[in-house]
Write a protein that holds these residues in place. Sequence first.
Motif, PDB file in Angstrom:
ATOM      1  N   LEU A  36       0.830  -1.204   0.000  1.00  0.00           N
ATOM      2  CA  LEU A  36       0.000   0.000   0.000  1.00  0.00           C
ATOM      3  C   LEU A  36       0.868   1.259   0.000  1.00  0.00           C
ATOM      4  O   LEU A  36       0.620   2.202  -0.763  1.00  0.00           O
ATOM      5  CB  LEU A  36      -0.930  -0.023   1.210  1.00  0.00           C
ATOM      6  N   ARG A  37       1.903   1.262   0.825  1.00  0.00           N
ATOM      7  CA  ARG A  37       2.803   2.417   0.862  1.00  0.00           C
ATOM      8  C   ARG A  37       3.500   2.619  -0.482  1.00  0.00           C
ATOM      9  O   ARG A  37       3.661   3.760  -0.946  1.00  0.00           O
ATOM     10  CB  ARG A  37       3.831   2.260   1.978  1.00  0.00           C
ATOM     11  N   MET A  38       3.894   1.527  -1.122  1.00  0.00           N
ATOM     12  CA  MET A  38       4.533   1.641  -2.440  1.00  0.00           C
ATOM     13  C   MET A  38       3.558   2.192  -3.473  1.00  0.00           C
ATOM     14  O   MET A  38       3.934   3.012  -4.321  1.00  0.00           O
ATOM     15  CB  MET A  38       5.085   0.283  -2.894  1.00  0.00           C
ATOM     16  N   HIS A  39       2.297   1.779  -3.392  1.00  0.00           N
ATOM     17  CA  HIS A  39       1.298   2.294  -4.328  1.00  0.00           C
ATOM     18  C   HIS A  39       1.087   3.796  -4.123  1.00  0.00           C
ATOM     19  O   HIS A  39       0.948   4.548  -5.092  1.00  0.00           O
ATOM     20  CB  HIS A  39      -0.025   1.546  -4.188  1.00  0.00           C
ATOM     21  N   PHE A  40       1.085   4.248  -2.873  1.00  0.00           N
ATOM     22  CA  PHE A  40       0.955   5.679  -2.618  1.00  0.00           C
ATOM     23  C   PHE A  40       2.166   6.443  -3.152  1.00  0.00           C
ATOM     24  O   PHE A  40       2.024   7.549  -3.676  1.00  0.00           O
ATOM     25  CB  PHE A  40       0.753   5.965  -1.127  1.00  0.00           C
ATOM     26  N   PHE A  41       3.327   5.866  -3.013  1.00  0.00           N
ATOM     27  CA  PHE A  41       4.537   6.484  -3.563  1.00  0.00           C
ATOM     28  C   PHE A  41       4.414   6.616  -5.082  1.00  0.00           C
ATOM     29  O   PHE A  41       4.732   7.657  -5.652  1.00  0.00           O
ATOM     30  CB  PHE A  41       5.765   5.659  -3.176  1.00  0.00           C
ATOM     31  N   GLU A  42       3.923   5.564  -5.734  1.00  0.00           N
ATOM     32  CA  GLU A  42       3.721   5.603  -7.180  1.00  0.00           C
ATOM     33  C   GLU A  42       2.676   6.650  -7.553  1.00  0.00           C
ATOM     34  O   GLU A  42       2.839   7.360  -8.547  1.00  0.00           O
ATOM     35  CB  GLU A  42       3.304   4.226  -7.690  1.00  0.00           C
ATOM     36  N   LEU A  43       1.609   6.748  -6.748  1.00  0.00           N
ATOM     37  CA  LEU A  43       0.590   7.768  -7.006  1.00  0.00           C
ATOM     38  C   LEU A  43       1.183   9.169  -6.902  1.00  0.00           C
ATOM     39  O   LEU A  43       0.842  10.060  -7.689  1.00  0.00           O
ATOM     40  CB  LEU A  43      -0.576   7.623  -6.031  1.00  0.00           C
ATOM     41  N   SER A  44       2.061   9.370  -5.945  1.00  0.00           N
ATOM     42  CA  SER A  44       2.713  10.665  -5.797  1.00  0.00           C
ATOM     43  C   SER A  44       3.528  10.999  -7.041  1.00  0.00           C
ATOM     44  O   SER A  44       3.514  12.142  -7.522  1.00  0.00           O
ATOM     45  CB  SER A  44       3.602  10.648  -4.554  1.00  0.00           C
ATOM     46  N   ASN A  45       4.211  10.014  -7.570  1.00  0.00           N
ATOM     47  CA  ASN A  45       4.972  10.230  -8.806  1.00  0.00           C
ATOM     48  C   ASN A  45       4.051  10.553  -9.970  1.00  0.00           C
ATOM     49  O   ASN A  45       4.369  11.399 -10.807  1.00  0.00           O
ATOM     50  CB  ASN A  45       5.830   9.003  -9.129  1.00  0.00           C
ATOM     51  N   ILE A  46       2.916   9.892 -10.034  1.00  0.00           N
ATOM     52  CA  ILE A  46       1.935  10.181 -11.082  1.00  0.00           C
ATOM     53  C   ILE A  46       1.432  11.611 -10.931  1.00  0.00           C
ATOM     54  O   ILE A  46       1.247  12.329 -11.923  1.00  0.00           O
ATOM     55  CB  ILE A  46       0.773   9.164 -11.038  1.00  0.00           C
ATOM     56  N   GLY A  47       1.213  12.040  -9.677  1.00  0.00           N
ATOM     57  CA  GLY A  47       0.765  13.399  -9.430  1.00  0.00           C
ATOM     58  C   GLY A  47       1.725  14.444  -9.968  1.00  0.00           C
ATOM     59  O   GLY A  47       1.305  15.517 -10.404  1.00  0.00           O
ATOM     60  N   ARG A  48       3.003  14.134  -9.951  1.00  0.00           N
ATOM     61  CA  ARG A  48       3.991  15.066 -10.503  1.00  0.00           C
ATOM     62  C   ARG A  48       3.796  15.258 -12.000  1.00  0.00           C
ATOM     63  O   ARG A  48       4.099  16.320 -12.540  1.00  0.00           O
ATOM     64  CB  ARG A  48       5.402  14.568 -10.240  1.00  0.00           C
ATOM     65  N   VAL A  49       3.280  14.223 -12.665  1.00  0.00           N
ATOM     66  CA  VAL A  49       3.101  14.280 -14.114  1.00  0.00           C
ATOM     67  C   VAL A  49       1.741  14.877 -14.483  1.00  0.00           C
ATOM     68  O   VAL A  49       1.659  15.801 -15.287  1.00  0.00           O
ATOM     69  CB  VAL A  49       3.251  12.872 -14.748  1.00  0.00           C
ATOM     70  N   ILE A  50       0.671  14.371 -13.877  1.00  0.00           N
ATOM     71  CA  ILE A  50      -0.674  14.825 -14.262  1.00  0.00           C
ATOM     72  C   ILE A  50      -1.122  16.031 -13.462  1.00  0.00           C
ATOM     73  O   ILE A  50      -2.136  16.647 -13.778  1.00  0.00           O
ATOM     74  CB  ILE A  50      -1.723  13.698 -14.133  1.00  0.00           C
ATOM     75  N   GLY A  51      -0.400  16.357 -12.431  1.00  0.00           N
ATOM     76  CA  GLY A  51      -0.763  17.478 -11.569  1.00  0.00           C
ATOM     77  C   GLY A  51      -1.439  16.962 -10.313  1.00  0.00           C
ATOM     78  O   GLY A  51      -2.244  16.035 -10.352  1.00  0.00           O
ATOM     79  N   TYR A  52      -1.092  17.582  -9.203  1.00  0.00           N
ATOM     80  CA  TYR A  52      -1.607  17.124  -7.918  1.00  0.00           C
ATOM     81  C   TYR A  52      -3.105  17.377  -7.771  1.00  0.00           C
ATOM     82  O   TYR A  52      -3.794  16.630  -7.094  1.00  0.00           O
ATOM     83  CB  TYR A  52      -0.811  17.734  -6.767  1.00  0.00           C
ATOM     84  N   ASP A  53      -3.611  18.426  -8.423  1.00  0.00           N
ATOM     85  CA  ASP A  53      -5.052  18.671  -8.366  1.00  0.00           C
ATOM     86  C   ASP A  53      -5.823  17.535  -9.031  1.00  0.00           C
ATOM     87  O   ASP A  53      -6.840  17.070  -8.512  1.00  0.00           O
ATOM     88  CB  ASP A  53      -5.413  20.006  -9.016  1.00  0.00           C
ATOM     89  N   GLU A  54      -5.334  17.087 -10.182  1.00  0.00           N
ATOM     90  CA  GLU A  54      -5.981  15.966 -10.877  1.00  0.00           C
ATOM     91  C   GLU A  54      -5.881  14.691 -10.048  1.00  0.00           C
ATOM     92  O   GLU A  54      -6.838  13.923  -9.949  1.00  0.00           O
ATOM     93  CB  GLU A  54      -5.348  15.748 -12.261  1.00  0.00           C
ATOM     94  N   LEU A  55      -4.727  14.470  -9.451  1.00  0.00           N
ATOM     95  CA  LEU A  55      -4.537  13.298  -8.596  1.00  0.00           C
ATOM     96  C   LEU A  55      -5.502  13.349  -7.418  1.00  0.00           C
ATOM     97  O   LEU A  55      -6.124  12.343  -7.065  1.00  0.00           O
ATOM     98  CB  LEU A  55      -3.095  13.219  -8.099  1.00  0.00           C
ATOM     99  N   GLN A  56      -5.665  14.506  -6.824  1.00  0.00           N
ATOM    100  CA  GLN A  56      -6.570  14.654  -5.693  1.00  0.00           C
ATOM    101  C   GLN A  56      -8.007  14.335  -6.097  1.00  0.00           C
ATOM    102  O   GLN A  56      -8.725  13.662  -5.349  1.00  0.00           O
ATOM    103  CB  GLN A  56      -6.481  16.073  -5.132  1.00  0.00           C
ATOM    104  N   ILE A  57      -8.414  14.767  -7.264  1.00  0.00           N
ATOM    105  CA  ILE A  57      -9.763  14.457  -7.755  1.00  0.00           C
ATOM    106  C   ILE A  57      -9.946  12.948  -7.885  1.00  0.00           C
ATOM    107  O   ILE A  57     -10.963  12.397  -7.460  1.00  0.00           O
ATOM    108  CB  ILE A  57     -10.018  15.168  -9.106  1.00  0.00           C
ATOM    109  N   GLU A  58      -8.949  12.287  -8.442  1.00  0.00           N
ATOM    110  CA  GLU A  58      -9.039  10.833  -8.623  1.00  0.00           C
ATOM    111  C   GLU A  58      -9.035  10.108  -7.277  1.00  0.00           C
ATOM    112  O   GLU A  58      -9.746   9.122  -7.093  1.00  0.00           O
ATOM    113  CB  GLU A  58      -7.903  10.333  -9.510  1.00  0.00           C
ATOM    114  N   LEU A  59      -8.260  10.604  -6.333  1.00  0.00           N
ATOM    115  CA  LEU A  59      -8.234   9.985  -5.008  1.00  0.00           C
ATOM    116  C   LEU A  59      -9.573  10.164  -4.290  1.00  0.00           C
ATOM    117  O   LEU A  59     -10.031   9.266  -3.592  1.00  0.00           O
ATOM    118  CB  LEU A  59      -7.089  10.550  -4.165  1.00  0.00           C
ATOM    119  N   LYS A  60     -10.205  11.309  -4.487  1.00  0.00           N
ATOM    120  CA  LYS A  60     -11.534  11.519  -3.899  1.00  0.00           C
ATOM    121  C   LYS A  60     -12.534  10.521  -4.463  1.00  0.00           C
ATOM    122  O   LYS A  60     -13.371   9.989  -3.734  1.00  0.00           O
ATOM    123  CB  LYS A  60     -12.001  12.956  -4.135  1.00  0.00           C
TER     124      LYS A  60
END
Length: 70
Positions: A36-60
């Motif tokens: 789970l921690r590794m998946h969150f780390f990967e999500l953080s890296n994705i957020g750097r590419v797509i933008g953290y706002d977009e990542l936050q929307i998807e996480l919601k």
Amino acid sequence: MNNDILKLYKQLDDMEQTREVIQLKNQIKETLYQNLRMHFFELSNIGRVIGYDELQIELKKAIELLEMQK
């Protein structure tokens, strides 16, 4: 791999809860938490590419799905 681990954990739940079974279940839980921690780390890296706002929307959206499964 996680699916196999989850299946094993559920099988262990149905067994007599000996010390060994409990120890194995705890090891499986730790493995799942590490994954789970590794998946969150990967999500953080994705957020750097797509933008953290977009990542936050998807996480919601994901949290809403989790709430429905409770």
